[in-house]
Design a protein around this motif. Structure first.
Motif, PDB file in Angstrom:
ATOM      1  N   GLY A  50       0.794  -1.238   0.000  1.00 16.28           N
ATOM      2  CA  GLY A  50       0.000   0.000   0.000  1.00 16.28           C
ATOM      3  C   GLY A  50       0.821   1.281   0.000  1.00 16.28           C
ATOM      4  N   PRO A  51       1.764   1.417   0.943  1.00 16.14           N
ATOM      5  CA  PRO A  51       2.482   2.691   0.981  1.00 16.14           C
ATOM      6  C   PRO A  51       3.494   2.858  -0.153  1.00 16.14           C
ATOM      7  CG  PRO A  51       2.680   1.472   3.066  1.00 16.14           C
ATOM      8  CD  PRO A  51       2.127   0.540   2.053  1.00 16.14           C
ATOM      9  N   ASP A  54       2.745   3.245  -5.431  1.00 16.92           N
ATOM     10  CA  ASP A  54       2.640   4.441  -6.276  1.00 16.92           C
ATOM     11  C   ASP A  54       4.026   5.051  -6.506  1.00 16.92           C
ATOM     12  OD1 ASP A  54       1.537   6.404  -7.796  1.00 16.92           O
ATOM     13  OD2 ASP A  54       0.638   7.517  -6.140  1.00 16.92           O
ATOM     14  N   GLY A  55       4.811   5.119  -5.452  1.00 18.25           N
ATOM     15  CA  GLY A  55       6.177   5.618  -5.593  1.00 18.25           C
ATOM     16  C   GLY A  55       6.992   4.724  -6.518  1.00 18.25           C
ATOM     17  N   LEU A 308      19.014  14.870  -8.508  1.00 25.14           N
ATOM     18  CA  LEU A 308      17.739  14.431  -7.939  1.00 25.14           C
ATOM     19  C   LEU A 308      17.674  12.940  -7.607  1.00 25.14           C
ATOM     20  CD1 LEU A 308      15.267  16.572 -10.074  1.00 25.14           C
ATOM     21  CD2 LEU A 308      15.791  16.828  -7.663  1.00 25.14           C
ATOM     22  N   VAL A 309      18.302  12.104  -8.436  1.00 28.82           N
ATOM     23  CA  VAL A 309      18.172  10.656  -8.206  1.00 28.82           C
ATOM     24  C   VAL A 309      18.660  10.234  -6.810  1.00 28.82           C
ATOM     25  CG1 VAL A 309      18.915   8.374  -8.999  1.00 28.82           C
ATOM     26  CG2 VAL A 309      18.117  10.062 -10.651  1.00 28.82           C
ATOM     27  N   VAL A 312      15.958  11.057  -4.348  1.00 26.72           N
ATOM     28  CA  VAL A 312      14.814  10.156  -4.472  1.00 26.72           C
ATOM     29  C   VAL A 312      15.128   8.835  -3.772  1.00 26.72           C
ATOM     30  CG1 VAL A 312      13.476   8.784  -6.098  1.00 26.72           C
ATOM     31  CG2 VAL A 312      13.961  11.185  -6.603  1.00 26.72           C
ATOM     32  N   TYR A 315      14.852   9.236   0.098  1.00 28.40           N
ATOM     33  CA  TYR A 315      13.550   9.260   0.759  1.00 28.40           C
ATOM     34  C   TYR A 315      12.715   8.029   0.476  1.00 28.40           C
ATOM     35  CZ  TYR A 315      11.605  11.975  -3.312  1.00 28.40           C
ATOM     36  OH  TYR A 315      11.214  12.433  -4.536  1.00 28.40           O
ATOM     37  N   GLN A 316      13.009   7.367  -0.663  1.00 28.28           N
ATOM     38  CA  GLN A 316      12.275   6.106  -0.864  1.00 28.28           C
ATOM     39  C   GLN A 316      12.751   5.037   0.120  1.00 28.28           C
ATOM     40  OE1 GLN A 316      11.529   4.697  -4.878  1.00 28.28           O
ATOM     41  NE2 GLN A 316       9.802   6.085  -4.921  1.00 28.28           N
ATOM     42  N   TRP A 318      13.794   5.651   3.045  1.00 30.65           N
ATOM     43  CA  TRP A 318      13.204   6.057   4.312  1.00 30.65           C
ATOM     44  C   TRP A 318      11.770   5.496   4.448  1.00 30.65           C
ATOM     45  CZ3 TRP A 318       9.803  10.542   5.642  1.00 30.65           C
ATOM     46  CH2 TRP A 318       9.747  10.751   7.023  1.00 30.65           C
ATOM     47  N   THR A 319      11.011   5.509   3.342  1.00 33.50           N
ATOM     48  CA  THR A 319       9.651   4.960   3.365  1.00 33.50           C
ATOM     49  C   THR A 319       9.665   3.495   3.781  1.00 33.50           C
ATOM     50  OG1 THR A 319       9.340   6.217   1.366  1.00 33.50           O
ATOM     51  CG2 THR A 319       7.548   4.804   2.020  1.00 33.50           C
ATOM     52  N   ILE A 322      10.207   3.320   7.474  1.00 36.17           N
ATOM     53  CA  ILE A 322       9.027   3.652   8.288  1.00 36.17           C
ATOM     54  C   ILE A 322       8.066   2.461   8.356  1.00 36.17           C
ATOM     55  CG2 ILE A 322       6.997   5.152   8.465  1.00 36.17           C
ATOM     56  CD1 ILE A 322       8.511   7.242   6.877  1.00 36.17           C
ATOM     57  N   PHE A 323       7.849   1.841   7.203  1.00 36.44           N
ATOM     58  CA  PHE A 323       6.865   0.757   7.147  1.00 36.44           C
ATOM     59  C   PHE A 323       7.566  -0.603   7.147  1.00 36.44           C
ATOM     60  CE2 PHE A 323       4.931   4.461   5.076  1.00 36.44           C
ATOM     61  CZ  PHE A 323       3.852   4.640   5.912  1.00 36.44           C
ATOM     62  N   GLN A 325       7.672  -2.758   9.559  1.00 36.76           N
ATOM     63  CA  GLN A 325       7.009  -3.816  10.314  1.00 36.76           C
ATOM     64  C   GLN A 325       6.112  -4.673   9.441  1.00 36.76           C
ATOM     65  OE1 GLN A 325       5.255  -1.409  13.259  1.00 36.76           O
ATOM     66  NE2 GLN A 325       7.040  -1.529  14.603  1.00 36.76           N
TER      67      GLN A 325
ATOM     68  N   SER B 107       4.196  11.005  -4.874  1.00 32.99           N
ATOM     69  CA  SER B 107       3.619   9.685  -4.615  1.00 32.99           C
ATOM     70  C   SER B 107       4.268   9.017  -3.405  1.00 32.99           C
ATOM     71  CB  SER B 107       3.742   8.804  -5.849  1.00 32.99           C
ATOM     72  OG  SER B 107       5.053   8.826  -6.310  1.00 32.99           O
ATOM     73  N   THR B 108       5.559   9.248  -3.202  1.00 32.94           N
ATOM     74  CA  THR B 108       6.208   8.626  -2.047  1.00 32.94           C
ATOM     75  C   THR B 108       5.633   9.183  -0.745  1.00 32.94           C
ATOM     76  OG1 THR B 108       8.222   8.443  -3.361  1.00 32.94           O
ATOM     77  CG2 THR B 108       8.433   8.121  -0.993  1.00 32.94           C
ATOM     78  N   PHE B 115      -0.606   5.995   5.153  1.00 30.68           N
ATOM     79  CA  PHE B 115      -0.395   4.872   6.063  1.00 30.68           C
ATOM     80  C   PHE B 115       0.362   5.258   7.330  1.00 30.68           C
ATOM     81  CE2 PHE B 115      -1.326   2.816   2.068  1.00 30.68           C
ATOM     82  CZ  PHE B 115      -2.076   1.721   2.440  1.00 30.68           C
TER      83      PHE B 115
END
Lengths: 334, 461
Positions: A50-51, A54-55, A308-309, A312, A315-316, A318-319, A322-323, A325, B107-108, B115
C-alpha cells in the motif's frame, strides 16, 4: 565516456529499479486471489505494498520521461511501434491504480471482488507484457531506414518473446511471494512461502529456456560480459530457491532481486550501443547516437538527474524503513 | 475518419478527462495541508476530522488524476511520434524533470501520509502532506513549461531537422509559463475552494455537523475569494500577453475579423466562419482595446490581417483556428469566473453578517456552483489548445505533420473507444464514492462493516 553512454546506463538503472520495485508489487497483485481467501487477508496483502506501489510506479514514468528527454527517436519509435502492447499496459495500470484506492472504500462483496479482479489483472498483464517488450528490443523488430516501425502488434509475439513474458511474470510473482514472506506473519507467511516454492519451480526452467533461446534469437552472447551476467541471473535464481527452502527469506528476496537486476542489465548490455534492433537491416537499428538528444540537452539532464536521483533514493529508502514492520490482520486501518 | 482526426480527438478526450482531476488535486492538497497544520498547532480534534474527511475525498480524486496522467505521458510517443522526434530535445526535458522532481516526491510522501498516521509524529505527518501539495503544484509547473513551448517556443534553434534546446533557463522562464502557471494553479485553488464551499453548504443546509462545516466553509471561502480574484487578474494579463505572442488565438477568441482601433468587445455573436463575418454581433465599443492595452484606444489585430501576416511568414495556408469554438470557450470561461466572483463576494457579505445559514437559496447556489470551476478549467484549455490550431508548436510544426505515421486509424479508433469506455466506468465509480462519502459526512465508520471480514470470499464469483 560521453553523455549518450551515461544516459543509456541511467535508463538501464531506471528500468532495473522499476522491475525490482514494481516487480514485487505486480507479484503481490497477481497472488492476491490465490493467497487472500478472506477479505481481511486480502487487505493485509494489499497493505503490504500500500504505501509503496505508487512511488514504485514513478520509476516507470521516470524511465519513460528519461527516454523521451535523452533519446527522442527511441521514445517515438518505441511508443508508436509497440502501440497496442503499451495500450494494454496502460489499461492495466489505470484500473490497477484506481483499484488500490477504491476497493476498500465500499463493503459490498461485488464491489470488492470487482476491484480485486482489477488488481489481479492489472498486475498480471504488465508483468507479462514487460517480458515481451524487453525481449523484442533485443531480438529486433521491423524498423525501416527512416526509423519507423513497419510491423503490427503480431510481430511482437513470437515463441521467444512469449517465453520472455512468461519468465518476467513468474519471476515477478516469485518476487511478490518472497516480499510477502517478509511482510506478513503466521498463516499468511506460510501461504506466501508455499506460493514462492511453487512459483520458483516454474521460474527456473522458464529462465533457463529464455537464456538458451537467446543464443539463437539474439546476439546477446557475442558480448561475453552480457552473456555472463545473463547466466548469473540463473545462478542467483537457483540460490534464491535454495535460500527459500532453508527459510532465509530475506536473502532469498535479495537473490531473486539480483536475478531481476542481472536479466535487465544483460539485455541492455547486449543491446548497447543500440537501443532498438531492426530486424530488417542492422544498419537501421536505433542507437544511443542516432536516437539521442543534442549534447546540450544531455548535459542539462545529466545535471538534473545526478542531483535528484540520490535524493529520491534516500527518501524512498526512508519509506521502507518507516513501514518496515509486518502487516497483520490486527492493525488494519486502510 | 483518418488517423489525424482520431488522434486529435483521442488527445482531447484523454487530456480533458485528466484535467477534471488535476485542478482539485492542486488545490485540495493545499487545503488539507492547511487543515492538518491547524490541527497540529491548536490540537483541536475538529481539524483532525476535517483533515481526514477532506483528505478522503482528496485521495479518491487523486487516484483518478494519477492513473489518467500515465496515459498523457505515453500519448506523445504513441500518437504523436513525429512531434516527439521534432521537439523531444526540448519537450522531453521538462517531462523527465517533472517525474524526477515532482512525481517521486508526491507519490512517495502521499504513501507515507496515508499509512503513516500512527508511525510519524504529528508535525512530521503534517509535513508529508505539505510535501505532497508542493510536489503536485511543482509538477504543474513542469508540464506547463512543456506546454508553453508549444504556445510560445523559446530557447531553441532549428538544427538537424528538429528543434534543439539552446537555453534551458529560457524554457523555464518562458513568458507564457510565467502567466500560465499561476493561472492554472489559481484555477486549481478555485476549484478546491468551491468544492469545499459547495459540500459544506450542502451540510449546512441540512444542519449536519454545523461546527465542522462552518470551519470548513470559512477556509474554503477565504481561499475561494483570494484565488478567484487572482485567477481573473492573472488571466487578464495573460490575455494581454497573448495579443502579442499569439495574436491569432486572441483574435479568434474575440471573433474579430478586421483589425480595429479602438477595438470593441463582443458579448455574444453569431459567427459565419465561411464568409469570415459575424451576422449578429453585440459589442461594447473600446472594451477590446482596453482589455488588450489597458487604454480605450489602441489597435487589436483582426483575424484576416494575422492570416495575411502568417502567409507572408510561413507561406500559403489556412492559419485560422475554429473561431466559433475558441470564441465560445473563452466566453464560457469568463462567464463562469464572473459568477464565481459574484457568489463568493455575496457569501462573504452574508458570512460577515452571520446570515449565510438563514438563506437556503444561497447555500443551494453554492452547492450547484461546484461544477463552475470545472467548466472554466475545461473551456479555458479548449481556448488555449483549439486556438493554437493549425499549429502543434506555434510557428514551427503543424498538427498534421506531428501524427504517428506507423499507427493506423483503426488502432487509434480502437484505443479511443476503449479509453472512453473505461473512463466512463471509472467516472461512475468515482462519483459514486465521492457522493457516498460526502453524504456520510465526517463520522468515520470502520471499514468492512457489513462485510464479514473473516468469512471466505471468492474472486471468481
Amino acid at each position: 565516456m560521453d553523455l549518450n553512454i551515461l544516459w543509456f546506463i541511467l535508463i538501464t538503472v531506471l528500468f532495473t529499479g522499476y522491475f525490482f520495485l514494481e516487480g514485487f508489487d505486480y507479484g503481490v497483485g497477481t497472488l492476491l486471489p490465490f493467497l487472500g481467501k478472506k477479505d481481511n487477508e486480502r487487505r493485509v496483502i494489499i497493505n503490504t505494498i500500500g504505501p509503496f506501489w505508487d512511488g514504485n510506479e514513478v520509476w516507470l514514468l521516470t524511465a519513460g520521461g528519461a527516454i523521451f528527454a535523452a533519446f527522442p527517436n527511441w521514445y517515438a519509435t518505441l511508443f508508436s511501434g509497440f502501440y497496442m502492447a503499451l495500450f494494454l499496459m496502460l489499461l492495466a495500470l489505470i484500473v490497477r491504480g484506481v483499484a488500490f484506492e477504491f476497493r476498500s472504500k465500499d463493503d459490498r462483496p461485488v464491489w470488492r471482488s470487482l476491484w480485486d479482479w482489477m488488481i489481479f489483472g492489472g498486475s498480471l498483464v504488465p508483468a507479462l507484457l514487460w517480458g515481451v517488450a524487453i525481449t523484442n528490443l533485443i531480438r529486433g523488430v521491423p524498423i525501416a531506414s527512416n526509423m519507423q516501425y513497419v510491423g503490427t502488434f503480431w510481430n511482437l509475439l513470437s515463441p521467444y518473446t512469449l517465453v520472455g513474458g512468461l519468465t518476467t511474470l513468474l519471476i515477478f510473482t516469485l518476487h511478490g511471494a518472497l516480499f510477502l514472506t517478509l511482510k506478513t506473519e503466521g498463516e499468511q507467511l506460510e501461504g506466501a512461502r508455499r506460493a514462492a516454492s511453487l512459483v520458483s519451480i516454474l521460474a527456473v526452467p522458464a529462465l533457463l529456456l529464455l537464456v538458451t533461446m537467446s543464443y539463437s534469437h539474439t546476439d546477446i552472447f557475442t558480448k561475453s560480459g552480457a552473456g555472463i551476467v545473463f547466466w548469473g541471473a540463473l545462478v542467483t535464481l537457483l540460490l534464491a530457491c535454495w535460500l527459500l527452502r532453508s527459510g532465509r527469506y530475506a536473502w532469498a528476496f535479495v537473490m531473486n532481486g539480483l536475478t531481476i537486476a542481472c536479466s535487465t542489465v544483460a539485455v541492455f548490455w547486449g543491446l548497447f550501443p543500440r537501443v532498438m534492433v531492426s530486424s530488417l537491416n542492422p544498419e537501421w537499428s536505433l542507437t544511443v547516437y542516432n536516437a539521442s538528444s543534442s549534447p546540450y540537452t544531455l548535459k542539462i539532464m545529466t545535471i538534473v538527474a545526478l542531483t535528484l536521483v540520490p535524493m529520491v533514493l534516500l527518501y524512498q529508502c526512508w519509506t521502507y524503513w518507516i513501514f518496515r514492520q509486518r502487516v497483520t490482520v490486527k492493525h488494519l486501518e486502510y | 475518419m483518418d488517423a489525424l482526426i482520431l488522434a486529435r480527438l483521442q488527445f482531447a478526450i484523454t487530456s480533458s478527462y485528466h484535467f477534471l482531476f488535476v485542478p482539485l488535486t492542486l488545490g485540495l492538497s493545499v487545503l488539507v495541508a492547511i487543515m492538518e497544520t491547524i490541527y497540529v498547532r491548536t490540537g483541536n480534534e475538529t481539524y483532525k476530522k476535517m483533515t481526514r474527511f477532506w483528505g478522503k475525498l482528496f485521495l479518491i480524486n487523486f487516484a483518478m488524476g494519477v492513473v489518467t496522467g500515465i496515459v498523457q505521458e505515453f500519448h506523445f510517443g504513441m500518437n504523436w511520434s513525429e512531434y516527439s522526434r521534432f521537439v523531444g530535445d526540448i519537450f522531453g526535458a521538462p517531462l523527465a524533470v517533472e517525474a524526477l522532481a515532482a512525481f517521486f516526491l508526491e507519490s512517495t510522501f502521499l504513501g507515507i501520509w496515508i499509512f503513516g498516521w500512527d508511525k510519524l509524529s504529528k508535525t512530521m505527518h503534517a509535513a508529508t502532506i505539505w510535501l505532497v501539495a508542493i510536489a503536485s503544484n511543482l509538477s504543474a509547473f513542469w508540464i506547463l513549461a512543456a506546454n508553453s513551448f508549444m504556445q510560445e517556443p523559446v530557447g531553441y534553434v532549428i538544427r538537424n531537422g528538429r528543434a534543439e534546446m539552446t537555453d534551458f533557463f529560457a524554457l523555464v522562464t518562458n513568458p507564457h509559463v510565467l502567466y500560465q502557471f499561476p493561472h492554472t494553479v489559481l484555477a486549481g485553488f478555485t476549484t478546491a475552494a468551491f468544492f469545499v464551499m459547495g459540500i459544506s453548504a450542502y451540510h449546512l443546509l441540512r444542519k449536519n455537523y454545523p461546527d465542522f462545516f462552518r470551519r470548513s466553509f470559512r477556509i474554503g471561502l477565504i481561499m475561494g475569494l483570494i484565488s478567484t480574484f487572482m485567477v481573473i487578474a492573472v488571466g487578464h494579463f495573460q490575455g494581454q500577453h497573448l495579443v502579442n505572442s499569439q495574436p491569432m488565438k486572441m483574435a479568434a477568441a474575440e471573433a474579430l475579423w478586421e483589425s480595429a482601433n479602438p477595438a470593441p468587445l463582443s458579448l455574444v455573436a453569431l459567427i459565419d466562419e465561411k464568409n469570415q463575418t459575424n451576422p449578429i454581433d453585440i459589442r461594447i465599443p473600446g472594451l477590446g482595446s482596453f482589455l488588450s492595452h489597458n487604454t480605450f484606444s489602441g489597435e487589436v489585430k483582426g483575424i484576416k490581417d494575422v492570416q495575411a501576416a502568417y502567409e507572408a511568414m510561413y507561406g500559403p495556408g489556412d492559419y485560422i483556428p475554429p473561431v466559433t469554438s475558441v470564441f465560445w470557450s473563452f466566453r464560457l470561461m469568463v462567464a463562469a469566473g464572473l459568477w464565481m466572483i459574484i457568489i463568493s463576494l455575496y457569501s462573504l457579505y452574508l458570512w460577515r453578517k452571520e446570515q449565510l445559514e438563514t438563506k437556503p437559496w444561497v447555500l443551494k447556489a453554492l452547492l450547484w456552483s461546484i461544477p463552475l470551476p470545472y467548466i472554466a478549467n475545461t473551456s479555458g484549455w479548449f481556448m488555449a489548445e483549439v486556438g493554437r490550431q493549425p499549429w502543434i508548436v506555434q510557428g514551427l510544426q503543424k498538427v498534421n505533420e506531428a501524427v504517428s505515421p506507423s499507427v493506423s486509424a483503426g488502432a487509434v479508433l480502437t484505443t479511443m473507444i476503449a479509453f472512453t469506455l473505461i473512463y466512463g466506468v471509472l467516472a461512475v465509480a468515482d462519483l459514486y464514492l465521492l457522493t457516498k462519502f460526502i453524504k456520510q459526512g465526517p463520522e468515520e465508520t470502520p471499514a468492512g462493516r457489513s462485510l464479514e471480514p473473516t468469512k471466505e470470499v471468492s474472486l471468481w464469483t
